[in-house]
Design a protein around this motif. Structure first.
Motif, PDB file in Angstrom:
ATOM      1  N   GLN A 177      11.457   3.801   1.316  1.00  0.00           N
ATOM      2  CA  GLN A 177      11.007   2.925   0.234  1.00  0.00           C
ATOM      3  C   GLN A 177      12.212   2.517  -0.604  1.00  0.00           C
ATOM      4  O   GLN A 177      12.913   3.364  -1.146  1.00  0.00           O
ATOM      5  CB  GLN A 177       9.988   3.638  -0.646  1.00  0.00           C
ATOM      6  CG  GLN A 177       9.657   2.921  -1.952  1.00  0.00           C
ATOM      7  CD  GLN A 177       9.018   1.557  -1.752  1.00  0.00           C
ATOM      8  OE1 GLN A 177       7.947   1.446  -1.156  1.00  0.00           O
ATOM      9  NE2 GLN A 177       9.678   0.504  -2.219  1.00  0.00           N
ATOM     10  N   LEU A 178      12.454   1.190  -0.709  1.00  0.00           N
ATOM     11  CA  LEU A 178      13.586   0.717  -1.494  1.00  0.00           C
ATOM     12  C   LEU A 178      13.380   1.042  -2.965  1.00  0.00           C
ATOM     13  O   LEU A 178      12.319   0.782  -3.541  1.00  0.00           O
ATOM     14  CB  LEU A 178      13.756  -0.795  -1.322  1.00  0.00           C
ATOM     15  CG  LEU A 178      15.099  -1.348  -1.812  1.00  0.00           C
ATOM     16  CD1 LEU A 178      16.225  -0.944  -0.869  1.00  0.00           C
ATOM     17  CD2 LEU A 178      15.049  -2.874  -1.941  1.00  0.00           C
ATOM     18  N   GLN A 179      14.401   1.623  -3.578  1.00  0.00           N
ATOM     19  CA  GLN A 179      14.400   1.933  -4.999  1.00  0.00           C
ATOM     20  C   GLN A 179      15.119   0.797  -5.722  1.00  0.00           C
ATOM     21  O   GLN A 179      16.272   0.493  -5.411  1.00  0.00           O
ATOM     22  CB  GLN A 179      15.100   3.268  -5.247  1.00  0.00           C
ATOM     23  CG  GLN A 179      14.520   4.433  -4.453  1.00  0.00           C
ATOM     24  CD  GLN A 179      13.076   4.723  -4.814  1.00  0.00           C
ATOM     25  OE1 GLN A 179      12.770   5.125  -5.938  1.00  0.00           O
ATOM     26  NE2 GLN A 179      12.169   4.514  -3.868  1.00  0.00           N
ATOM     27  N   ASP A 236       0.849  -1.191   0.000  1.00  0.00           N
ATOM     28  CA  ASP A 236       0.000   0.000   0.000  1.00  0.00           C
ATOM     29  C   ASP A 236       0.888   1.246   0.000  1.00  0.00           C
ATOM     30  O   ASP A 236       1.710   1.430   0.902  1.00  0.00           O
ATOM     31  CB  ASP A 236      -0.889  -0.012   1.262  1.00  0.00           C
ATOM     32  CG  ASP A 236      -1.915   1.114   1.272  1.00  0.00           C
ATOM     33  OD1 ASP A 236      -1.659   2.175   0.670  1.00  0.00           O
ATOM     34  OD2 ASP A 236      -2.965   0.944   1.919  1.00  0.00           O
ATOM     35  N   PRO A 237       0.766   2.134  -0.996  1.00  0.00           N
ATOM     36  CA  PRO A 237       1.605   3.333  -1.055  1.00  0.00           C
ATOM     37  C   PRO A 237       1.504   4.228   0.175  1.00  0.00           C
ATOM     38  O   PRO A 237       2.444   4.974   0.478  1.00  0.00           O
ATOM     39  CB  PRO A 237       1.091   4.058  -2.311  1.00  0.00           C
ATOM     40  CG  PRO A 237       0.563   2.957  -3.177  1.00  0.00           C
ATOM     41  CD  PRO A 237      -0.082   1.995  -2.206  1.00  0.00           C
ATOM     42  N   ASP A 239       9.833  -4.294  -0.664  1.00  0.00           N
ATOM     43  CA  ASP A 239       9.108  -4.557  -1.901  1.00  0.00           C
ATOM     44  C   ASP A 239       8.898  -3.219  -2.610  1.00  0.00           C
ATOM     45  O   ASP A 239       9.101  -2.154  -2.016  1.00  0.00           O
ATOM     46  CB  ASP A 239       7.750  -5.200  -1.588  1.00  0.00           C
ATOM     47  CG  ASP A 239       7.136  -5.927  -2.772  1.00  0.00           C
ATOM     48  OD1 ASP A 239       7.532  -5.652  -3.923  1.00  0.00           O
ATOM     49  OD2 ASP A 239       6.245  -6.769  -2.546  1.00  0.00           O
ATOM     50  N   ALA A 240       8.504  -3.260  -3.873  1.00  0.00           N
ATOM     51  CA  ALA A 240       8.101  -2.047  -4.584  1.00  0.00           C
ATOM     52  C   ALA A 240       6.617  -1.829  -4.320  1.00  0.00           C
ATOM     53  O   ALA A 240       5.840  -2.788  -4.330  1.00  0.00           O
ATOM     54  CB  ALA A 240       8.354  -2.204  -6.081  1.00  0.00           C
ATOM     55  N   ASP A 241       6.207  -0.584  -4.073  1.00  0.00           N
ATOM     56  CA  ASP A 241       4.805  -0.370  -3.722  1.00  0.00           C
ATOM     57  C   ASP A 241       3.892  -0.459  -4.950  1.00  0.00           C
ATOM     58  O   ASP A 241       4.354  -0.563  -6.094  1.00  0.00           O
ATOM     59  CB  ASP A 241       4.609   0.933  -2.936  1.00  0.00           C
ATOM     60  CG  ASP A 241       4.647   2.202  -3.786  1.00  0.00           C
ATOM     61  OD1 ASP A 241       4.389   2.133  -5.003  1.00  0.00           O
ATOM     62  OD2 ASP A 241       4.916   3.279  -3.220  1.00  0.00           O
ATOM     63  N   THR A 242       2.582  -0.450  -4.694  1.00  0.00           N
ATOM     64  CA  THR A 242       1.591  -0.628  -5.751  1.00  0.00           C
ATOM     65  C   THR A 242       1.753   0.388  -6.873  1.00  0.00           C
ATOM     66  O   THR A 242       1.652   0.045  -8.061  1.00  0.00           O
ATOM     67  CB  THR A 242       0.172  -0.502  -5.163  1.00  0.00           C
ATOM     68  OG1 THR A 242      -0.014  -1.531  -4.191  1.00  0.00           O
ATOM     69  CG2 THR A 242      -0.893  -0.646  -6.243  1.00  0.00           C
ATOM     70  N   SER A 243       2.025   1.636  -6.525  1.00  0.00           N
ATOM     71  CA  SER A 243       2.157   2.677  -7.554  1.00  0.00           C
ATOM     72  C   SER A 243       3.391   2.432  -8.422  1.00  0.00           C
ATOM     73  O   SER A 243       3.361   2.655  -9.641  1.00  0.00           O
ATOM     74  CB  SER A 243       2.228   4.061  -6.913  1.00  0.00           C
ATOM     75  OG  SER A 243       3.396   4.218  -6.128  1.00  0.00           O
ATOM     76  N   MET A 244       4.489   1.971  -7.814  1.00  0.00           N
ATOM     77  CA  MET A 244       5.700   1.668  -8.570  1.00  0.00           C
ATOM     78  C   MET A 244       5.452   0.521  -9.551  1.00  0.00           C
ATOM     79  O   MET A 244       5.833   0.581 -10.728  1.00  0.00           O
ATOM     80  CB  MET A 244       6.842   1.311  -7.616  1.00  0.00           C
ATOM     81  CG  MET A 244       7.273   2.443  -6.699  1.00  0.00           C
ATOM     82  SD  MET A 244       8.369   1.880  -5.364  1.00  0.00           S
ATOM     83  CE  MET A 244       9.860   1.487  -6.274  1.00  0.00           C
ATOM     84  N   THR A 282       4.389   4.510   2.782  1.00  0.00           N
ATOM     85  CA  THR A 282       5.556   5.375   2.590  1.00  0.00           C
ATOM     86  C   THR A 282       5.132   6.761   2.104  1.00  0.00           C
ATOM     87  O   THR A 282       5.924   7.497   1.529  1.00  0.00           O
ATOM     88  CB  THR A 282       6.557   4.744   1.599  1.00  0.00           C
ATOM     89  OG1 THR A 282       5.839   4.275   0.445  1.00  0.00           O
ATOM     90  CG2 THR A 282       7.293   3.582   2.241  1.00  0.00           C
ATOM     91  N   ASN A 283       3.874   7.089   2.351  1.00  0.00           N
ATOM     92  CA  ASN A 283       3.369   8.418   2.041  1.00  0.00           C
ATOM     93  C   ASN A 283       2.673   8.979   3.284  1.00  0.00           C
ATOM     94  O   ASN A 283       3.334   9.326   4.246  1.00  0.00           O
ATOM     95  CB  ASN A 283       2.440   8.364   0.820  1.00  0.00           C
ATOM     96  CG  ASN A 283       3.221   8.219  -0.485  1.00  0.00           C
ATOM     97  OD1 ASN A 283       3.813   9.168  -0.968  1.00  0.00           O
ATOM     98  ND2 ASN A 283       3.230   7.024  -1.052  1.00  0.00           N
ATOM     99  N   SER A 284       1.358   9.042   3.290  1.00  0.00           N
ATOM    100  CA  SER A 284       0.645   9.676   4.405  1.00  0.00           C
ATOM    101  C   SER A 284       0.831   8.954   5.736  1.00  0.00           C
ATOM    102  O   SER A 284       0.726   9.565   6.796  1.00  0.00           O
ATOM    103  CB  SER A 284      -0.847   9.780   4.078  1.00  0.00           C
ATOM    104  OG  SER A 284      -1.416   8.490   3.897  1.00  0.00           O
ATOM    105  N   LYS A 285       1.099   7.645   5.701  1.00  0.00           N
ATOM    106  CA  LYS A 285       1.254   6.855   6.934  1.00  0.00           C
ATOM    107  C   LYS A 285       2.711   6.485   7.209  1.00  0.00           C
ATOM    108  O   LYS A 285       2.992   5.570   7.980  1.00  0.00           O
ATOM    109  CB  LYS A 285       0.426   5.575   6.837  1.00  0.00           C
ATOM    110  CG  LYS A 285      -1.048   5.778   6.532  1.00  0.00           C
ATOM    111  CD  LYS A 285      -1.807   6.322   7.713  1.00  0.00           C
ATOM    112  CE  LYS A 285      -3.299   6.375   7.407  1.00  0.00           C
ATOM    113  NZ  LYS A 285      -4.080   6.931   8.537  1.00  0.00           N
ATOM    114  N   CYS A 286       3.643   7.186   6.580  1.00  0.00           N
ATOM    115  CA  CYS A 286       5.051   6.797   6.720  1.00  0.00           C
ATOM    116  C   CYS A 286       5.529   6.930   8.169  1.00  0.00           C
ATOM    117  O   CYS A 286       5.054   7.768   8.926  1.00  0.00           O
ATOM    118  CB  CYS A 286       5.932   7.628   5.793  1.00  0.00           C
ATOM    119  SG  CYS A 286       6.043   9.382   6.197  1.00  0.00           S
TER     120      CYS A 286
END
Length: 411
Positions: free
Chosen positions: A360-362, A135-136, A151-156, A139-143
């Motif tokens: 968030q791992l790139q 869930d993005p 893992d890579a998030d849903t948006s990635m 690492t955004n509003s709930k970071c």
């Protein structure tokens, strides 16, 4: 007096030096909180085997800090409430590194609980290592400073998936099907947003959410998909929810494409069989035919457990933790968290970076397609004679998405 002062100074120096190297040979207790029973239990059990397998590989001389990793599991039955009880039990057992991944609803609950616990218990902090909850918002509003996603998030993933779909001109009508929790909702959201931007000619002809890990017959959903005229399905389903969906599609004659996140996860390869050849795709940060050391590890894992290894985040967690502990010269979560921020390591497919802004791992992402295993792509999961073969790779900068995280760091 001068001699005494010199003696004290020398003693302090020795203590400091010893403290700095105290992590060498130290055992780092890690607890993975995930389902080990129920419909999604087989996924959690397989992944726990992976952690225990690689804990051995990366212990001692296997990491630059020289620590020993020890991983145990607690069954959370995929429940946020059970997960909070498991978190307390893990902390009581002395674990200061918590791992979880299956279920973003669980991840959101754990992130909040770990953050609050650390605020209330200075000196006893724990770190939460997320290997699969995408869930993005995490690492955004709930970071949270104490949460790190591997893992890579849903948006990635959707950025990569839609970039590939953009080139597939035969895709005209898409049906979105997902599990009724945060992950399924986010997959639908980003699918619609990215396709509208890249392929506005594609029509979304249907959209459904279903209960998580409760549906045993997906035939009614397949009937709706066929009736909609969809030539392609986008789904974030995983575990039994994807296996049973594919099984129903095969049994009820749906021949459209599937774009998935988790086609390689336990049970799904068997459900796919040979019927999904050339029309089932997966977006992920690794796949069955990575080559090099990964191929050797996968063979050894299969020989030992008669199971397939697919959660590459496991490897990256051990690699980055070892590097961060060496950098921090400590296993103290406070020092390790600081060292994890912005850290770069060379992993099984090149350099990856833990982005400081949001943890968030790139990393690179791959589009793979289900096809018959051959000399070029030989690994066959679950004895199917099939495999996921890479058709496109997207570099870190392509799959990277912006963050709105306003990280609150401890003073």
């Amino acid at each position: 007096m001068k001699f005494a002062l010199k003696f004290v100074a020398a003693t302090v120096a020795i203590v400091c030096a010893t403290s700095a190297m105290a992590q060498k040979g130290e055992t780092v207790k890690m607890v993975r909180i995930d389902p080990l029973t129920g419909l999604l239990g087989p996924v959690g059990v397989s992944q726990l085997k992976g952690y225990q397998f690689f804990a051995e590989k990366f212990s001692g001389a296997g990491n630059p800090a020289g620590v020993k990793f020890e991983v145990t599991g607690i069954d959370n039955k995929l429940s946020p409430t059970e997960s909070l009880n498991a978190l307390k039990a893990a902390i009581d057992q002395g674990a200061r590194y918590i791992i979880q991944g299956n279920g973003s609803s669980v991840a959101l609950a754990l992130t909040d609980a770990v953050t609050k616990y650390n605020e209330r218990n200075p000196g006893k902090e724990v770190i939460y290592l997320n290997d699969a909850a995408v869930d993005p918002d995490l690492t955004n509003s709930k970071c949270s400073y104490w949460h790190f996603r591997f893992d890579a998030d849903t948006s990635m993933k959707m950025e990569a998936m839609s970039s590939f779909m953009e080139t597939q001109k035969d895709i005209k009508n898409v049906y979105i099907l997902g599990q009724n929790y945060s992950h399924g909702v986010q997959v639908a959201k980003y699918a619609k947003e990215t396709l509208a931007r890249k392929r506005p000619d594609i029509k979304i002809v249907g959209e459904d959410l279903h209960p998580l890990a409760q549906v045993r017959d997906f035939a009614p959903y397949i009937a709706k998909i066929k009736a909609s005229g969809a030539d392609t399905v986008i789904t974030g389903n995983w575990g039994s929810d994807l296996s049973l969906l594919i099984k129903a599609a095969n049994e009820n004659g749906y021949t459209g494409k599937f774009f998935t996140y988790y086609a390689g996860v336990t049970g799904t390869p068997t459900a796919l069989g040979t019927n999904g050849a050339g029309r089932v795709y997966q977006v992920a940060y690794n796949h069955y035919n990575m080559g090099g050391q990964m191929d050797k590890w996968m063979k050894e894992f299969h020989d030992k457990y008669k199971d397939d290894f697919y959660t590459g985040a496991t490897i990256r967690i051990f690699q980055t933790l070892g590097a961060a502990m060496a950098k921090a010269k400590s296993t103290d979560p406070v020092k390790v968290a600081a060292a994890l921020e912005g850290i770069k390591v060379n992993s099984f497919n090149g350099e990856v970076e833990m982005r400081k802004a949001d943890h968030q791992l790139q990393q690179p992402l791959y589009i793979t397609v289900w096809q018959k295993a051959d000399k070029k792509y030989p690994y066959s999961p679950e004895g199917t004679g099939m495999t996921l073969a890479p058709v496109m790779e997207y570099a870190n900068y392509v799959s990277s998405t912006p963050t709105s995280c306003q990280m609150k760091r401890p003073s």
